[in-house]
Design a protein around this motif. Structure first.
Motif, PDB file in Angstrom:
ATOM      1  N   ILE A   1      -4.313  -4.061  -2.873  1.00 27.65           N
ATOM      2  CA  ILE A   1      -4.665  -3.151  -1.774  1.00 27.65           C
ATOM      3  C   ILE A   1      -6.106  -3.404  -1.332  1.00 27.65           C
ATOM      4  CG2 ILE A   1      -5.013  -0.735  -1.138  1.00 27.65           C
ATOM      5  CD1 ILE A   1      -2.735  -0.030  -3.042  1.00 27.65           C
TER       6      ILE A   1
ATOM      7  N   CYS B   1      -1.985  -1.890  -7.059  1.00 40.78           N
ATOM      8  CA  CYS B   1      -3.342  -1.536  -6.621  1.00 40.78           C
ATOM      9  C   CYS B   1      -4.222  -2.772  -6.445  1.00 40.78           C
ATOM     10  CB  CYS B   1      -3.995  -0.587  -7.628  1.00 40.78           C
ATOM     11  SG  CYS B   1      -3.396   1.103  -7.501  1.00 40.78           S
ATOM     12  N   GLU B   2      -3.977  -3.786  -7.242  1.00 38.52           N
ATOM     13  CA  GLU B   2      -4.798  -4.995  -7.182  1.00 38.52           C
ATOM     14  C   GLU B   2      -4.680  -5.703  -5.837  1.00 38.52           C
ATOM     15  OE1 GLU B   2      -3.513  -7.334 -10.460  1.00 38.52           O
ATOM     16  OE2 GLU B   2      -3.959  -5.790 -11.960  1.00 38.52           O
TER      17      GLU B   2
ATOM     18  N   ARG C   1      -7.537   2.527  -2.919  1.00 31.71           N
ATOM     19  CA  ARG C   1      -7.404   1.958  -4.264  1.00 31.71           C
ATOM     20  C   ARG C   1      -8.068   2.868  -5.300  1.00 31.71           C
ATOM     21  NH1 ARG C   1      -9.387  -2.680  -3.089  1.00 31.71           N
ATOM     22  NH2 ARG C   1     -11.064  -3.075  -4.585  1.00 31.71           N
TER      23      ARG C   1
ATOM     24  N   TYR D   1      -6.194   4.715  -8.440  1.00 39.43           N
ATOM     25  CA  TYR D   1      -6.610   4.501  -9.826  1.00 39.43           C
ATOM     26  C   TYR D   1      -6.921   5.835 -10.512  1.00 39.43           C
ATOM     27  CZ  TYR D   1      -6.921  -0.633  -9.805  1.00 39.43           C
ATOM     28  OH  TYR D   1      -6.629  -1.978  -9.785  1.00 39.43           O
TER      29      TYR D   1
ATOM     30  N   GLU E   1       0.837  -1.202   0.000  1.00 42.52           N
ATOM     31  CA  GLU E   1       0.000   0.000   0.000  1.00 42.52           C
ATOM     32  C   GLU E   1       0.872   1.253   0.000  1.00 42.52           C
ATOM     33  OE1 GLU E   1      -3.114   0.226   2.844  1.00 42.52           O
ATOM     34  OE2 GLU E   1      -3.711  -1.856   2.621  1.00 42.52           O
TER      35      GLU E   1
END
Length: 349
Positions: A193, A190-191, A199, A203, A155
């Motif tokens: 988190i 991000c996938e 997130r 993005y 993170e």
């Protein structure tokens, strides 16, 4: 003193900063009745660090200076002291002194304190941004990201990579491929988190980065992923949703996916209206009008340019009014009304 100190740390852990300040202040007052200078310094440090957390750098610095440790004390204690003193100096916008403190903090971190070193690099990056040196800031953020990855903190690493990409774009000293690589790495993290709010924010930032690189397919994909994660009834949440809808529409305009863009533009305009943001709504109408014109629907384009013109007038945006008048002139020309077109073009002069 021990009980108050423990209560203060517990308050900080749950985000009750003012409560923590109260506990640490009482502990410091009690420490003055003891014969231990070391205990007094520890209590002063705790209070100073709590003021740093509370966003009160001037008060923080006052107590941190009272807690100056000796070089004989543990490297970790010295590192914490320099880090918090640097954070206080940064809060006071004395970036050169802050960088000096952060440099000392890295010199006193133990090899096991990877998270501490990464946090220091993040703070140094913020200082360089404050000094308007985004290239140096980006390198600090990249160093922080690698250290966070080594410490298995995905993170924090993703946040550092996001800050790095923004600084790289700002500096204009990096090749687009380098920046795209950082964005791709951030996107893959991000996938993993679990926090949907974080997130979603990441993005959105990734989408903005791809937009600046003119990689609009990945920008649109990132904005859609962010949109799926945002929600809530708070005004801040709805403003974020409106901005994402607007960004999505703009990305699809850039991709020449005008039919798809129409829906995003309309949703964004409605939400901006609900929030009372007339200027942003005006820009949505301009984007909607442009999409309509590209689809050959010049009547709808003219109507939306008129809506945009009124929104820009309401918000006092002169540049927006010029943009809307120019679009209106073009739409009227395509509708076979050259006199109206000339009149609107003249309004741009």
């Amino acid at each position: 003193i021990e009980g108050l100190t423990q209560a203060g740390h517990q308050a900080l852990a749950r985000g009750a900063r003012q409560e923590a300040v109260g506990y640490f202040r009482k502990a410091l007052l009690l420490s003055r009745d003891t014969a231990s200078p070391w205990l007094h310094r520890v209590c002063a440090f705790n209070l100073g660090a709590a003021y740093v957390e509370s966003g009160k750098p001037k008060k923080a610095l006052k107590f941190l200076l009272q807690s100056q440790p000796s070089e004989k004390e543990s490297r970790e204690h010295l590192g914490d002291h320099y880090f918090n003193t640097g954070a206080a100096q940064e809060g006071l916008q004395d970036f050169s002194k802050a960088l000096e403190c952060f440099g000392k903090a890295t010199g006193h971190d133990g090899t096991s304190q990877a998270g501490g070193r990464a946090a220091t690099h993040m703070q140094m990056g913020c200082c360089y941004l404050g000094m308007r040196e985004p290239a140096r800031a980006s390198r600090c953020f990249l160093d922080a990201a690698q250290t966070y990855l080594a410490a298995e903190s995905p993170e924090a690493a993703a946040v550092a990579l996001s800050r790095a990409s923004g600084s790289m774009l700002q500096s204009r000293r990096f090749q687009p491929a380098e920046i795209a690589g950082v964005l791709a790495q951030c996107r893959s993290l991000c996938e993993t988190i679990p926090d949907p709010a974080l997130r979603g924010k990441l993005y959105n930032d990734i989408g903005l980065g791809y937009s600046q690189l003119h990689i609009f397919s990945l920008a649109a994909e990132s904005f859609e992923q962010a949109l799926g994660l945002c929600g809530g009834e708070l005004e801040q949440d709805r403003r974020q949703e409106a901005a994402l809808l607007q960004n999505l529409g703009a990305a699809h305009n850039a991709l020449h996916s005008f039919g798809t863009a129409l829906g995003w533009h309309r949703r964004a305009a409605v939400l901006h209206s609900t929030l009372g943001n007339r200027r942003a709504q005006g820009q949505c109408f301009v984007n909607l009008a442009y999409a309509c014109s590209q689809l050959g629907n010049h009547e709808a384009a003219a109507e939306n340019y008129l809506h945009a013109l009124q929104a820009f007038r309401d918000s006092g945006d002169m540049q927006g009014q010029w943009q809307a008048c120019e679009g209106l002139g073009t739409a009227c020309f395509h509708l076979g009304d050259p006199q109206k077109a000339i009149r609107h073009y003249q309004e741009t002069l």
